[in-house]
Design a protein around this motif. Structure first.
Motif, PDB file in Angstrom:
ATOM      1  N   SER A   1      12.467  12.221   9.407  1.00 15.06           N
ATOM      2  CA  SER A   1      11.538  11.381  10.328  1.00 15.06           C
ATOM      3  C   SER A   1      10.185  11.228   9.519  1.00 15.06           C
ATOM      4  CB  SER A   1      11.508  11.749  11.758  1.00 15.06           C
ATOM      5  OG  SER A   1      10.646  13.052  11.915  1.00 15.06           O
ATOM      6  N   VAL A   2       9.448  10.185   9.727  1.00 17.85           N
ATOM      7  CA  VAL A   2       8.049  10.054   9.163  1.00 17.85           C
ATOM      8  C   VAL A   2       7.033  11.103   9.657  1.00 17.85           C
ATOM      9  CG1 VAL A   2       6.277   8.342   9.115  1.00 17.85           C
ATOM     10  CG2 VAL A   2       8.233   7.666   8.998  1.00 17.85           C
ATOM     11  N   GLY A   3       7.404  11.292  11.207  1.00 13.20           N
ATOM     12  CA  GLY A   3       6.446  12.336  11.879  1.00 13.20           C
ATOM     13  C   GLY A   3       6.563  13.638  11.130  1.00 13.20           C
ATOM     14  N   GLU A   4       7.746  14.169  10.753  1.00 13.27           N
ATOM     15  CA  GLU A   4       8.259  15.435  10.248  1.00 13.27           C
ATOM     16  C   GLU A   4       7.409  15.497   8.631  1.00 13.27           C
ATOM     17  OE1 GLU A   4      12.127  18.123   9.194  1.00 13.27           O
ATOM     18  OE2 GLU A   4      12.433  16.025   9.762  1.00 13.27           O
ATOM     19  N   VAL A   5       7.483  14.292   8.035  1.00  8.71           N
ATOM     20  CA  VAL A   5       7.018  14.554   6.546  1.00  8.71           C
ATOM     21  C   VAL A   5       5.439  14.209   6.794  1.00  8.71           C
ATOM     22  CG1 VAL A   5       6.775  13.151   4.642  1.00  8.71           C
ATOM     23  CG2 VAL A   5       8.843  13.012   5.734  1.00  8.71           C
ATOM     24  N   GLU A   6       4.939  13.352   7.799  1.00  8.72           N
ATOM     25  CA  GLU A   6       3.457  13.579   8.006  1.00  8.72           C
ATOM     26  C   GLU A   6       2.952  14.746   8.343  1.00  8.72           C
ATOM     27  OE1 GLU A   6       1.504  10.639  10.669  1.00  8.72           O
ATOM     28  OE2 GLU A   6       3.084   9.508  10.293  1.00  8.72           O
ATOM     29  N   ALA A   7       3.473  15.801   9.189  1.00  6.46           N
ATOM     30  CA  ALA A   7       3.202  16.865   9.601  1.00  6.46           C
ATOM     31  C   ALA A   7       3.078  17.907   8.178  1.00  6.46           C
ATOM     32  CB  ALA A   7       4.248  17.554  10.649  1.00  6.46           C
ATOM     33  N   PHE A   8       4.187  17.865   7.311  1.00  6.60           N
ATOM     34  CA  PHE A   8       4.196  18.622   6.123  1.00  6.60           C
ATOM     35  C   PHE A   8       3.060  18.202   5.363  1.00  6.60           C
ATOM     36  CE2 PHE A   8       5.484  18.587   1.611  1.00  6.60           C
ATOM     37  CZ  PHE A   8       5.134  19.995   1.473  1.00  6.60           C
ATOM     38  N   LEU A   9       2.738  16.862   5.047  1.00  6.81           N
ATOM     39  CA  LEU A   9       1.707  16.413   4.347  1.00  6.81           C
ATOM     40  C   LEU A   9       0.164  16.861   4.855  1.00  6.81           C
ATOM     41  CD1 LEU A   9       3.023  13.121   2.907  1.00  6.81           C
ATOM     42  CD2 LEU A   9       2.779  15.129   1.858  1.00  6.81           C
TER      43      LEU A   9
ATOM     44  N   ARG B   1       9.885   9.709   2.740  1.00  8.09           N
ATOM     45  CA  ARG B   1      10.901   9.220   3.606  1.00  8.09           C
ATOM     46  C   ARG B   1      12.029   8.264   3.091  1.00  8.09           C
ATOM     47  NH1 ARG B   1      10.658   5.967   9.032  1.00  8.09           N
ATOM     48  NH2 ARG B   1      10.399   4.487   7.199  1.00  8.09           N
ATOM     49  N   ASP B   2      11.221   7.104   2.705  1.00  8.09           N
ATOM     50  CA  ASP B   2      12.416   5.933   2.081  1.00  8.09           C
ATOM     51  C   ASP B   2      12.452   6.151   0.932  1.00  8.09           C
ATOM     52  OD1 ASP B   2      11.890   4.823   4.449  1.00  8.09           O
ATOM     53  OD2 ASP B   2      10.385   3.443   4.043  1.00  8.09           O
ATOM     54  N   PHE B   3      11.919   6.666  -0.086  1.00  9.11           N
ATOM     55  CA  PHE B   3      12.180   6.506  -1.551  1.00  9.11           C
ATOM     56  C   PHE B   3      12.849   8.218  -2.007  1.00  9.11           C
ATOM     57  CE2 PHE B   3       9.180   3.293  -1.193  1.00  9.11           C
ATOM     58  CZ  PHE B   3      10.070   2.252  -1.372  1.00  9.11           C
ATOM     59  N   LEU B   4      12.217   9.066  -1.508  1.00  6.67           N
ATOM     60  CA  LEU B   4      12.611  10.466  -2.061  1.00  6.67           C
ATOM     61  C   LEU B   4      13.702  10.921  -1.075  1.00  6.67           C
ATOM     62  CD1 LEU B   4      11.819  12.403  -4.274  1.00  6.67           C
ATOM     63  CD2 LEU B   4      10.281  13.629  -2.557  1.00  6.67           C
ATOM     64  N   LEU B   5      13.454  10.904   0.373  1.00  4.42           N
ATOM     65  CA  LEU B   5      14.550  11.495   1.188  1.00  4.42           C
ATOM     66  C   LEU B   5      15.683  10.406   1.716  1.00  4.42           C
ATOM     67  CD1 LEU B   5      12.040  13.371   3.449  1.00  4.42           C
ATOM     68  CD2 LEU B   5      13.545  14.246   1.659  1.00  4.42           C
ATOM     69  N   LEU B   6      15.331   9.249   1.049  1.00  2.00           N
ATOM     70  CA  LEU B   6      16.234   8.175   1.727  1.00  2.00           C
ATOM     71  C   LEU B   6      16.505   7.961   3.052  1.00  2.00           C
ATOM     72  CD1 LEU B   6      18.723   8.556  -1.410  1.00  2.00           C
ATOM     73  CD2 LEU B   6      16.757   6.663  -1.146  1.00  2.00           C
ATOM     74  N   GLY B   7      15.437   8.149   4.096  1.00  2.61           N
ATOM     75  CA  GLY B   7      15.689   8.116   5.350  1.00  2.61           C
ATOM     76  C   GLY B   7      16.229   9.395   6.041  1.00  2.61           C
ATOM     77  N   ALA B   8      16.451  10.514   5.450  1.00  2.00           N
ATOM     78  CA  ALA B   8      17.046  11.685   6.018  1.00  2.00           C
ATOM     79  C   ALA B   8      16.027  12.291   6.939  1.00  2.00           C
ATOM     80  CB  ALA B   8      17.638  12.370   4.882  1.00  2.00           C
TER      81      ALA B   8
ATOM     82  N   THR C   1       0.918  -1.195  -0.048  1.00  6.97           N
ATOM     83  CA  THR C   1      -0.008   0.180   0.016  1.00  6.97           C
ATOM     84  C   THR C   1       0.895   1.250   0.148  1.00  6.97           C
ATOM     85  OG1 THR C   1      -1.579  -1.285   1.319  1.00  6.97           O
ATOM     86  CG2 THR C   1      -1.901   1.055   1.251  1.00  6.97           C
ATOM     87  N   ASP C   2       1.910   0.938   1.072  1.00  4.69           N
ATOM     88  CA  ASP C   2       2.729   2.417   0.644  1.00  4.69           C
ATOM     89  C   ASP C   2       3.382   2.744  -0.507  1.00  4.69           C
ATOM     90  OD1 ASP C   2       2.436   2.450   3.505  1.00  4.69           O
ATOM     91  OD2 ASP C   2       4.406   1.765   4.106  1.00  4.69           O
TER      92      ASP C   2
ATOM     93  N   THR D   1      -0.039   8.606   6.424  1.00  3.03           N
ATOM     94  CA  THR D   1       1.043   7.874   7.287  1.00  3.03           C
ATOM     95  C   THR D   1       1.779   6.933   5.967  1.00  3.03           C
ATOM     96  OG1 THR D   1      -0.162   7.865   9.282  1.00  3.03           O
ATOM     97  CG2 THR D   1       1.592   6.297   8.886  1.00  3.03           C
ATOM     98  N   ALA D   2       1.268   6.379   5.395  1.00  2.00           N
ATOM     99  CA  ALA D   2       1.728   5.529   4.142  1.00  2.00           C
ATOM    100  C   ALA D   2       2.493   6.374   3.226  1.00  2.00           C
ATOM    101  CB  ALA D   2       0.649   4.730   3.320  1.00  2.00           C
ATOM    102  N   LEU D   3       1.959   7.499   2.903  1.00  2.00           N
ATOM    103  CA  LEU D   3       2.644   8.350   1.937  1.00  2.00           C
ATOM    104  C   LEU D   3       3.822   8.901   2.528  1.00  2.00           C
ATOM    105  CD1 LEU D   3       2.745   9.910  -0.970  1.00  2.00           C
ATOM    106  CD2 LEU D   3       1.218  11.498  -0.076  1.00  2.00           C
ATOM    107  N   ALA D   4       4.001   9.264   3.965  1.00  2.00           N
ATOM    108  CA  ALA D   4       5.020   9.881   4.439  1.00  2.00           C
ATOM    109  C   ALA D   4       6.384   8.824   4.872  1.00  2.00           C
ATOM    110  CB  ALA D   4       4.452  10.123   5.873  1.00  2.00           C
ATOM    111  N   ARG D   5       5.685   7.694   4.818  1.00  2.00           N
ATOM    112  CA  ARG D   5       6.858   6.500   4.726  1.00  2.00           C
ATOM    113  C   ARG D   5       7.397   6.234   3.543  1.00  2.00           C
ATOM    114  NH1 ARG D   5       3.215   3.450   8.603  1.00  2.00           N
ATOM    115  NH2 ARG D   5       2.240   2.685   6.836  1.00  2.00           N
ATOM    116  N   GLY D   6       6.496   6.359   2.485  1.00  2.00           N
ATOM    117  CA  GLY D   6       7.176   6.248   1.170  1.00  2.00           C
ATOM    118  C   GLY D   6       8.242   7.333   0.782  1.00  2.00           C
TER     119      GLY D   6
END
Length: 189
Positions: free
Chosen positions: A145-153, A136-143, A68-69, A129-134
């Motif tokens: 946190s998921v929470g930071e990306v979730e807040a932005f989204l 973080r993992d694929f665009l930011l390469l883990g640079a 799903t992510d 949440t799923a999009l934030a993990r994606g």
């Protein structure tokens, strides 16, 4: 009785020859990088994981979550690609007009904006949440946190639901927030 023994020997010999041919063709196809053979080999390698997922419901849920992510991230990158194409089209029109003001909105740009706004408004918290993990993992390469990306989204979802024309600057906000950490990824793939 001797006749039956010869039939069994011939049948066994045919089976052995068939198995050897199958192994030879598979190895040759694998070394030649034939896509069909590589697909079969990859499928066979996945058998233990599928069997484990069949027995373990927790692993099955984790695999479904990852699937799903990835699907959610692919939809997001398609939207970013639409925006990039619209920006490129608008830039070309500005250059063609000798910089004499901004060009009228192109239908593709308007359609891209509406698509992005509809996408963000339809995102549930689980989707974010799923999009934030994606991201973080694929665009930011883990640079990040998921929470930071979730807040932005979540901010983007609220911002775009209130003022849809801000979809045009989503990439700018993404770059200003995470620009130094974004991996150089071609979003058109």
């Amino acid at each position: 009785m001797d006749d039956l023994f010869l039939v069994y020997v011939k049948a066994a010999l045919l089976v052995v020859i068939g198995v050897l041919l199958l192994i030879g063709v598979t190895v040759t196809g694998w070394q030649a990088k034939v896509a069909f053979v590589q697909h079969i080999v990859a499928w066979c390698r996945g058998i233990p994981a599928r069997f484990r997922a069949w027995r373990d419901p927790e692993l099955k849920r984790e695999r479904e979550r990852v699937t799903t992510d990835i699907a959610q991230f692919k939809r997001y990158t398609r939207l970013l690609s639409l925006l990039q194409d619209a920006y490129l089209d608008a830039y070309i029109r500005v250059v063609q007009n000798d910089g004499g003001g901004s060009p009228p909105l192109v239908n593709a740009h308007t359609m891209s904006r509406e698509t992005v706004v509809a996408y963000f408004i339809a995102l549930s918290d689980d989707d974010i949440t799923a999009l934030a993990r994606g991201v973080r993992d694929f665009l930011l390469l883990g640079a990040a946190s998921v929470g930071e990306v979730e807040a932005f989204l979540r901010e983007e979802r609220e911002r775009l639901s209130e003022t849809p024309f801000l979809a045009d600057t989503h990439l700018t906000r993404l770059m200003s927030r995470f620009g130094s950490r974004i991996a150089r990824v071609d979003l058109r793939n």
